[in-house]
Design a protein around this motif. Structure first.
Motif, PDB file in Angstrom:
ATOM      1  N   VAL A 157      44.515  33.214  -2.604  1.00 36.82           N
ATOM      2  CA  VAL A 157      43.719  34.387  -2.244  1.00 36.82           C
ATOM      3  C   VAL A 157      43.896  34.713  -0.769  1.00 36.82           C
ATOM      4  CG1 VAL A 157      41.389  35.325  -2.109  1.00 36.82           C
ATOM      5  CG2 VAL A 157      42.018  33.836  -4.028  1.00 36.82           C
ATOM      6  N   SER A 158      43.703  33.714   0.070  1.00 33.60           N
ATOM      7  CA  SER A 158      43.744  33.952   1.514  1.00 33.60           C
ATOM      8  C   SER A 158      43.943  32.631   2.232  1.00 33.60           C
ATOM      9  CB  SER A 158      42.427  34.595   1.969  1.00 33.60           C
ATOM     10  OG  SER A 158      42.433  34.836   3.369  1.00 33.60           O
ATOM     11  N   CYS A 159      44.507  32.708   3.435  1.00 33.42           N
ATOM     12  CA  CYS A 159      44.671  31.510   4.251  1.00 33.42           C
ATOM     13  C   CYS A 159      44.450  31.865   5.716  1.00 33.42           C
ATOM     14  CB  CYS A 159      46.063  30.908   4.069  1.00 33.42           C
ATOM     15  SG  CYS A 159      46.303  29.364   4.980  1.00 33.42           S
ATOM     16  N   LEU A 160      43.699  31.007   6.390  1.00 31.84           N
ATOM     17  CA  LEU A 160      43.438  31.170   7.824  1.00 31.84           C
ATOM     18  C   LEU A 160      44.216  30.105   8.573  1.00 31.84           C
ATOM     19  CD1 LEU A 160      41.772  32.715   9.956  1.00 31.84           C
ATOM     20  CD2 LEU A 160      39.966  31.014   9.627  1.00 31.84           C
ATOM     21  N   SER A 161      45.052  30.558   9.494  1.00 25.06           N
ATOM     22  CA  SER A 161      45.914  29.626  10.213  1.00 25.06           C
ATOM     23  C   SER A 161      45.103  28.736  11.146  1.00 25.06           C
ATOM     24  CB  SER A 161      46.938  30.413  11.019  1.00 25.06           C
ATOM     25  OG  SER A 161      47.642  29.550  11.895  1.00 25.06           O
ATOM     26  N   GLY A 162      45.459  27.451  11.168  1.00 25.96           N
ATOM     27  CA  GLY A 162      44.858  26.533  12.121  1.00 25.96           C
ATOM     28  C   GLY A 162      45.582  26.533  13.447  1.00 25.96           C
ATOM     29  N   SER A 163      46.686  27.295  13.527  1.00 27.26           N
ATOM     30  CA  SER A 163      47.457  27.360  14.764  1.00 27.26           C
ATOM     31  C   SER A 163      47.007  28.517  15.652  1.00 27.26           C
ATOM     32  CB  SER A 163      48.944  27.524  14.432  1.00 27.26           C
ATOM     33  OG  SER A 163      49.394  26.459  13.636  1.00 27.26           O
ATOM     34  N   ASP A 164      46.859  29.692  15.014  1.00 23.71           N
ATOM     35  CA  ASP A 164      46.558  30.875  15.822  1.00 23.71           C
ATOM     36  C   ASP A 164      45.482  31.759  15.205  1.00 23.71           C
ATOM     37  OD1 ASP A 164      49.599  32.686  14.805  1.00 23.71           O
ATOM     38  OD2 ASP A 164      47.850  32.006  13.685  1.00 23.71           O
ATOM     39  N   LEU A 214      49.716  28.143   2.891  1.00 30.42           N
ATOM     40  CA  LEU A 214      49.098  28.365   1.585  1.00 30.42           C
ATOM     41  C   LEU A 214      50.017  27.884   0.466  1.00 30.42           C
ATOM     42  CD1 LEU A 214      47.046  31.366   0.372  1.00 30.42           C
ATOM     43  CD2 LEU A 214      49.062  30.701  -0.922  1.00 30.42           C
ATOM     44  N   ASP A 215      51.305  28.174   0.586  1.00 30.47           N
ATOM     45  CA  ASP A 215      52.259  27.759  -0.456  1.00 30.47           C
ATOM     46  C   ASP A 215      52.318  26.239  -0.561  1.00 30.47           C
ATOM     47  OD1 ASP A 215      54.670  30.447   0.103  1.00 30.47           O
ATOM     48  OD2 ASP A 215      52.861  30.347  -1.144  1.00 30.47           O
ATOM     49  N   VAL A 216      52.288  25.549   0.563  1.00 26.62           N
ATOM     50  CA  VAL A 216      52.301  24.078   0.537  1.00 26.62           C
ATOM     51  C   VAL A 216      51.042  23.556  -0.143  1.00 26.62           C
ATOM     52  CG1 VAL A 216      52.201  21.999   1.974  1.00 26.62           C
ATOM     53  CG2 VAL A 216      53.777  23.854   2.560  1.00 26.62           C
ATOM     54  N   ASP A 218      41.291  22.464  13.260  1.00 28.67           N
ATOM     55  CA  ASP A 218      42.658  21.976  13.428  1.00 28.67           C
ATOM     56  C   ASP A 218      43.500  22.132  12.168  1.00 28.67           C
ATOM     57  OD1 ASP A 218      41.503  19.164  15.431  1.00 28.67           O
ATOM     58  OD2 ASP A 218      41.989  21.225  16.012  1.00 28.67           O
ATOM     59  N   TYR A 219      42.936  22.796  11.182  1.00 25.10           N
ATOM     60  CA  TYR A 219      43.593  22.894   9.879  1.00 25.10           C
ATOM     61  C   TYR A 219      43.809  24.347   9.465  1.00 25.10           C
ATOM     62  CZ  TYR A 219      42.932  17.917   8.941  1.00 25.10           C
ATOM     63  OH  TYR A 219      43.000  16.552   8.974  1.00 25.10           O
ATOM     64  N   HIS A 220      44.907  24.563   8.744  1.00 19.61           N
ATOM     65  CA  HIS A 220      45.029  25.788   7.960  1.00 19.61           C
ATOM     66  C   HIS A 220      44.052  25.617   6.785  1.00 19.61           C
ATOM     67  CE1 HIS A 220      48.808  26.483  10.063  1.00 19.61           C
ATOM     68  NE2 HIS A 220      49.321  25.356   9.565  1.00 19.61           N
ATOM     69  N   TYR A 222      38.490  27.854  -5.164  1.00 23.75           N
ATOM     70  CA  TYR A 222      38.691  26.545  -4.552  1.00 23.75           C
ATOM     71  C   TYR A 222      39.169  26.731  -3.121  1.00 23.75           C
ATOM     72  CZ  TYR A 222      39.062  25.178  -9.484  1.00 23.75           C
ATOM     73  OH  TYR A 222      38.834  24.986 -10.820  1.00 23.75           O
ATOM     74  N   CYS A 223      38.840  25.765  -2.269  1.00 22.03           N
ATOM     75  CA  CYS A 223      39.420  25.792  -0.935  1.00 22.03           C
ATOM     76  C   CYS A 223      40.246  24.528  -0.715  1.00 22.03           C
ATOM     77  CB  CYS A 223      38.360  25.945   0.147  1.00 22.03           C
ATOM     78  SG  CYS A 223      37.116  24.646   0.259  1.00 22.03           S
ATOM     79  N   SER A 224      41.153  24.641   0.215  1.00 16.35           N
ATOM     80  CA  SER A 224      42.040  23.530   0.541  1.00 16.35           C
ATOM     81  C   SER A 224      42.366  23.613   2.022  1.00 16.35           C
ATOM     82  CB  SER A 224      43.318  23.614  -0.302  1.00 16.35           C
ATOM     83  OG  SER A 224      44.169  22.518  -0.035  1.00 16.35           O
ATOM     84  N   ALA A 225      42.766  22.477   2.587  1.00 16.74           N
ATOM     85  CA  ALA A 225      43.077  22.439   4.012  1.00 16.74           C
ATOM     86  C   ALA A 225      44.341  21.637   4.257  1.00 16.74           C
ATOM     87  CB  ALA A 225      41.904  21.830   4.788  1.00 16.74           C
ATOM     88  N   LEU A 226      45.067  22.042   5.287  1.00 14.00           N
ATOM     89  CA  LEU A 226      46.321  21.393   5.659  1.00 14.00           C
ATOM     90  C   LEU A 226      46.361  21.302   7.168  1.00 14.00           C
ATOM     91  CD1 LEU A 226      49.144  20.442   4.569  1.00 14.00           C
ATOM     92  CD2 LEU A 226      49.934  22.766   5.042  1.00 14.00           C
ATOM     93  N   ARG A 227      46.599  20.108   7.677  1.00 13.55           N
ATOM     94  CA  ARG A 227      46.570  19.938   9.117  1.00 13.55           C
ATOM     95  C   ARG A 227      47.662  20.778   9.789  1.00 13.55           C
ATOM     96  NH1 ARG A 227      46.744  14.136  12.092  1.00 13.55           N
ATOM     97  NH2 ARG A 227      48.919  14.291  11.401  1.00 13.55           N
ATOM     98  N   ALA A 228      47.280  21.563  10.748  1.00 15.68           N
ATOM     99  CA  ALA A 228      48.210  22.506  11.374  1.00 15.68           C
ATOM    100  C   ALA A 228      49.279  21.813  12.190  1.00 15.68           C
ATOM    101  CB  ALA A 228      47.430  23.498  12.245  1.00 15.68           C
TER     102      ALA A 228
END
Length: 130
Positions: A47-54, A111-113, A30-32, A94-100
């Motif tokens: 580096v990279s971001c995987l969308s939690g939306s699509d 990723l910018d956020v 459920d997260y980016h 490092y990794c980080s997550a943001l609720r989609a």
């Protein structure tokens, strides 16, 4: 949001590593999820971001087709497969997550956020050297 990055190590130029970002207590699907890195003496960079939306993916230009980000929902883990590693890839990752569901964002926007607002964990060290 508790994340654990792992999988780093020492690898020769041209080699491969697979980094893992595992989550505790919440579903990563459920997260980016984004990977960042910080090399000695340099600023942290995305580096990279995987969308939690699509499940679309963003890669920084320097990746040049060498890395692949993916998600294993059963393991609640996001991977960064890094191939054709170069000495300039040496950094702590490092990794980080943001609720989609919080907002309608592209992978790059997410990723910018995260770049601005994340609290960074220990990360995992990647050293590319012969």
């Amino acid at each position: 949001v508790q994340l654990q990055a792992s999988g780093g190590g020492l690898v020769q130029p041209g080699g491969s590593l697979r980094l893992s970002c595992s989550a505790s207590g919440f579903p990563l699907e459920d997260y980016h999820v984004a990977w960042f890195r910080r090399a000695p003496g340099k600023e942290r960079e995305g580096v990279s971001c995987l969308s939690g939306s699509d499940d679309s993916a963003y890669y920084a230009d320097f990746v040049g087709g060498r890395f692949t980000i993916s998600r294993d929902n059963a393991k609640n883990t996001v991977f960064l497969q890094m191939n054709s590693l170069k000495p300039e890839d040496t950094a702590r990752y490092y990794c980080s997550a943001l609720r989609a569901a919080d907002a309608d964002r592209t992978a790059l926007q997410a990723l910018d956020v995260m770049h601005e607002h994340s609290q960074w964990g220990q990360g995992t060290e990647v050293t590319v050297s012969s």
